[in-house]
Motif scaffolding. Structure first.
Motif, PDB file in Angstrom:
ATOM      1  N   PRO A  52      -4.636  -0.505  -7.185  1.00 41.44           N
ATOM      2  CA  PRO A  52      -3.744  -0.311  -6.130  1.00 41.44           C
ATOM      3  C   PRO A  52      -3.832  -0.693  -4.618  1.00 41.44           C
ATOM      4  O   PRO A  52      -2.852  -0.718  -4.253  1.00 41.44           O
ATOM      5  CB  PRO A  52      -3.384   1.383  -6.130  1.00 41.44           C
ATOM      6  CG  PRO A  52      -4.822   1.912  -6.613  1.00 41.44           C
ATOM      7  CD  PRO A  52      -5.157   0.700  -7.478  1.00 41.44           C
ATOM      8  N   ASP A  53      -4.971  -1.061  -4.589  1.00 47.39           N
ATOM      9  CA  ASP A  53      -5.402  -1.661  -3.439  1.00 47.39           C
ATOM     10  C   ASP A  53      -5.362  -2.827  -2.991  1.00 47.39           C
ATOM     11  O   ASP A  53      -5.136  -3.749  -4.019  1.00 47.39           O
ATOM     12  CB  ASP A  53      -6.930  -1.313  -3.071  1.00 47.39           C
ATOM     13  CG  ASP A  53      -7.192   0.366  -3.290  1.00 47.39           C
ATOM     14  OD1 ASP A  53      -6.461   1.105  -2.975  1.00 47.39           O
ATOM     15  OD2 ASP A  53      -8.281   0.415  -3.748  1.00 47.39           O
ATOM     16  N   TYR A  77      -6.204  -2.556   2.678  1.00 49.45           N
ATOM     17  CA  TYR A  77      -5.070  -1.550   2.434  1.00 49.45           C
ATOM     18  C   TYR A  77      -5.452  -0.595   1.066  1.00 49.45           C
ATOM     19  O   TYR A  77      -5.595  -0.985  -0.077  1.00 49.45           O
ATOM     20  CB  TYR A  77      -3.861  -2.171   2.203  1.00 49.45           C
ATOM     21  CG  TYR A  77      -3.308  -2.831   3.290  1.00 49.45           C
ATOM     22  CD1 TYR A  77      -2.864  -2.537   4.568  1.00 49.45           C
ATOM     23  CD2 TYR A  77      -3.647  -4.408   3.228  1.00 49.45           C
ATOM     24  CE1 TYR A  77      -2.321  -3.471   5.595  1.00 49.45           C
ATOM     25  CE2 TYR A  77      -3.432  -5.014   4.170  1.00 49.45           C
ATOM     26  CZ  TYR A  77      -2.660  -4.947   5.367  1.00 49.45           C
ATOM     27  OH  TYR A  77      -2.392  -5.618   6.410  1.00 49.45           O
ATOM     28  N   HIS A  78      -5.973   0.558   1.420  1.00 51.84           N
ATOM     29  CA  HIS A  78      -6.310   1.571   0.435  1.00 51.84           C
ATOM     30  C   HIS A  78      -5.308   2.631   0.168  1.00 51.84           C
ATOM     31  O   HIS A  78      -4.636   3.091   1.083  1.00 51.84           O
ATOM     32  CB  HIS A  78      -7.778   2.084   0.735  1.00 51.84           C
ATOM     33  CG  HIS A  78      -8.050   3.175  -0.240  1.00 51.84           C
ATOM     34  ND1 HIS A  78      -8.491   2.805  -1.334  1.00 51.84           N
ATOM     35  CD2 HIS A  78      -8.243   4.516  -0.154  1.00 51.84           C
ATOM     36  CE1 HIS A  78      -8.811   4.061  -2.092  1.00 51.84           C
ATOM     37  NE2 HIS A  78      -8.680   4.988  -1.227  1.00 51.84           N
ATOM     38  N   ARG A  79      -4.980   2.758  -1.105  1.00 46.83           N
ATOM     39  CA  ARG A  79      -3.778   3.765  -1.539  1.00 46.83           C
ATOM     40  C   ARG A  79      -4.673   4.975  -2.080  1.00 46.83           C
ATOM     41  O   ARG A  79      -5.647   4.755  -2.716  1.00 46.83           O
ATOM     42  CB  ARG A  79      -2.994   2.957  -2.440  1.00 46.83           C
ATOM     43  CG  ARG A  79      -1.935   1.952  -1.771  1.00 46.83           C
ATOM     44  CD  ARG A  79      -1.186   1.299  -3.058  1.00 46.83           C
ATOM     45  NE  ARG A  79      -0.281   0.159  -2.301  1.00 46.83           N
ATOM     46  CZ  ARG A  79       0.674   0.122  -1.723  1.00 46.83           C
ATOM     47  NH1 ARG A  79       1.138   1.611  -1.129  1.00 46.83           N
ATOM     48  NH2 ARG A  79       1.380  -0.899  -1.309  1.00 46.83           N
ATOM     49  N   GLY A 122      -0.242   6.966  -4.760  1.00 48.27           N
ATOM     50  CA  GLY A 122       0.201   5.608  -4.470  1.00 48.27           C
ATOM     51  C   GLY A 122       0.893   5.281  -2.947  1.00 48.27           C
ATOM     52  O   GLY A 122       1.221   4.349  -2.708  1.00 48.27           O
ATOM     53  N   ALA A 123       0.750   6.554  -2.077  1.00 44.84           N
ATOM     54  CA  ALA A 123       0.867   6.171  -0.723  1.00 44.84           C
ATOM     55  C   ALA A 123      -0.461   5.663  -0.214  1.00 44.84           C
ATOM     56  O   ALA A 123      -1.603   5.875  -0.374  1.00 44.84           O
ATOM     57  CB  ALA A 123       1.020   7.488   0.090  1.00 44.84           C
ATOM     58  N   LEU A 124      -0.001   4.891   0.988  1.00 45.81           N
ATOM     59  CA  LEU A 124      -1.202   4.217   1.956  1.00 45.81           C
ATOM     60  C   LEU A 124      -1.947   5.151   2.416  1.00 45.81           C
ATOM     61  O   LEU A 124      -1.669   6.245   3.120  1.00 45.81           O
ATOM     62  CB  LEU A 124      -0.692   3.443   2.702  1.00 45.81           C
ATOM     63  CG  LEU A 124      -1.546   2.499   3.776  1.00 45.81           C
ATOM     64  CD1 LEU A 124      -2.135   1.524   2.922  1.00 45.81           C
ATOM     65  CD2 LEU A 124      -0.832   1.581   4.928  1.00 45.81           C
ATOM     66  N   SER A 125      -3.320   5.028   2.032  1.00 49.99           N
ATOM     67  CA  SER A 125      -4.337   6.347   2.609  1.00 49.99           C
ATOM     68  C   SER A 125      -5.131   5.790   3.936  1.00 49.99           C
ATOM     69  O   SER A 125      -4.951   6.522   4.718  1.00 49.99           O
ATOM     70  CB  SER A 125      -5.452   6.330   1.564  1.00 49.99           C
ATOM     71  OG  SER A 125      -6.432   7.286   2.201  1.00 49.99           O
ATOM     72  N   GLN A 162      -6.420   1.959   6.449  1.00 51.48           N
ATOM     73  CA  GLN A 162      -6.164   0.608   6.547  1.00 51.48           C
ATOM     74  C   GLN A 162      -7.415   0.463   7.260  1.00 51.48           C
ATOM     75  O   GLN A 162      -8.008   0.809   8.438  1.00 51.48           O
ATOM     76  CB  GLN A 162      -5.065   0.090   7.120  1.00 51.48           C
ATOM     77  CG  GLN A 162      -4.863  -1.335   7.876  1.00 51.48           C
ATOM     78  CD  GLN A 162      -3.714  -1.595   8.443  1.00 51.48           C
ATOM     79  OE1 GLN A 162      -2.743  -0.964   8.263  1.00 51.48           O
ATOM     80  NE2 GLN A 162      -3.901  -2.515   9.353  1.00 51.48           N
TER      81      GLN A 162
END
Length: 365
Positions: free
Chosen positions: A164-165, A187-189, A193-196, A198
């Protein structure tokens, strides 16, 4: 229809010289005008970088000019065709040639042969000059016109998914374990699924188990806080080989290099439709110059005093520009899999060759 397309050597050389001079004149005019307009929008960005000056502007111009030549050479052949044939028609030279027994195809044969030579030269120019200039300019632009690492294999604008990243880099240099990323973003999710968070950094190197970012800057989306950890390793699932495959730019590779890249993609089990469309178009694009005399031939015939010469010239120009529109649309369809790659690259060429030949036969032969 007579099969001897070059019955007079003197006439062939005369028409070829007229055509070549007009192609060069139109091409130089287009490239100079477009390059000046391009410099008006880009000079500010180049000079905004400390240390850049007039030499960098000249460097940009020398890298941009080959791209403009490659893109607008077929347009130049089209416009040169219209100018040449209209001039011959107004001076009654076409009437003299037809009165001497020459068919419409024999009148156009020297122009078609010249256009074929121009197309072959365009292919060689693209392979030796344009691809290298494109690779260098894209890497320089991605680095915001700062100094690019001295590496012949610099690539730009790479995006790689790690589950997902997402890992992105403005430019990539080196190969294998010596691969270096610059202008890095991670970009780590979260599992939802939401962006955790950056992470951004100026440079990242391969450690054998991920990419170590130098001077990382991390932003936590949930808390809206940022920090700068001393050391951070990201993208443990992204290998240098994936970076290499993910940084392939068809416009920056030669015909044979792109062939090898397509083979690598197939071995890796990745989709190759876009690369194959561009691969075929590296042949079809330069050869589009051969179509221009055929599409613009309608301007050569008909009495100049009939008042239809301008209309004929407009029709020839419309046919030529319609080809470029259809060609770009077909290539776009091939890039995302709407058309097979071979069809996307060659269908417009074949279609407009048939249209041009049909118009010529029905009106003049």
């Amino acid at each position: 229809m007579q099969l001897d397309f070059f019955p007079s050597r003197a006439l062939t050389v005369y028409l070829a010289k007229l055509f070549v001079v007009r192609i060069l004149a139109v091409l130089v005019m287009l490239v100079l005008v477009l390059l000046m307009l391009d410099l008006l929008t880009t000079t500010g960005k180049i000079l905004a970088v400390p240390g850049n000056g007039q030499s960098e502007i000249w460097t940009y111009a020398t890298l941009r000019a080959p791209q403009l030549v490659a893109r607008f050479l077929p347009y130049s052949v089209l416009l040169a065709t219209i100018i040449t044939l209209v001039t011959l028609n107004q001076n009654s030279e076409v009437i003299a040639m037809k009165a001497a027994g020459l068919s419409a195809h024999q009148v156009l044969a020297p122009l078609l042969l010249t256009a074929l030579i121009v197309g072959v030269g365009s292919f060689a120019f693209n392979e030796r000059v344009v691809t290298r200039a494109t690779a260098t300019l894209k890497a320089w632009d991605a680095n915001e016109f700062r100094q690019v690492p001295a590496d012949s294999g610099v690539r730009s604008n790479v995006f790689i998914a790690d589950g997902p990243d997402i890992l992105s880099a403005a430019s990539v240099s080196g190969q294998g374990d010596d691969t270096v990323l610059t202008g890095v973003s991670w970009y780590h999710r979260a599992p939802s699924g939401a962006l955790s968070d950056q992470v951004r950094g100026d440079r990242a190197t391969w450690t054998g188990d991920g990419w170590r970012i130098e001077n990382p800057r991390r932003f936590d989306v949930a808390t809206a806080k940022s920090d700068s950890p001393e050391s951070l390793v990201i993208g443990r699932g992204v290998t240098p080989e994936q970076i290499r495959l993910g940084s392939i730019d068809p416009d920056a590779q030669s015909f044979w290099e792109l062939s090898r890249s397509i083979d690598d993609y197939e071995v890796a089990g990745r989709r190759t439709a876009e690369l194959r469309s561009k691969w075929w178009h590296k042949l079809a694009g330069p050869l589009s110059s051969v179509l221009m005399p055929l599409l613009g031939a309608v301007a050569a015939f008909g009495l100049a005093r009939s008042g239809q010469l301008f209309v004929r010239a407009v029709i020839g120009m419309a046919l030529g520009f319609a080809y470029f529109v259809v060609d770009n649309a077909a290539l776009a369809m091939g890039n995302f899999g709407g058309y097979p790659p071979l069809l996307a690259a060659w269908a417009p060429f074949v279609l407009f060759a048939l249209i041009g030949e049909t118009v010529l036969i029905r009106t003049e032969e």
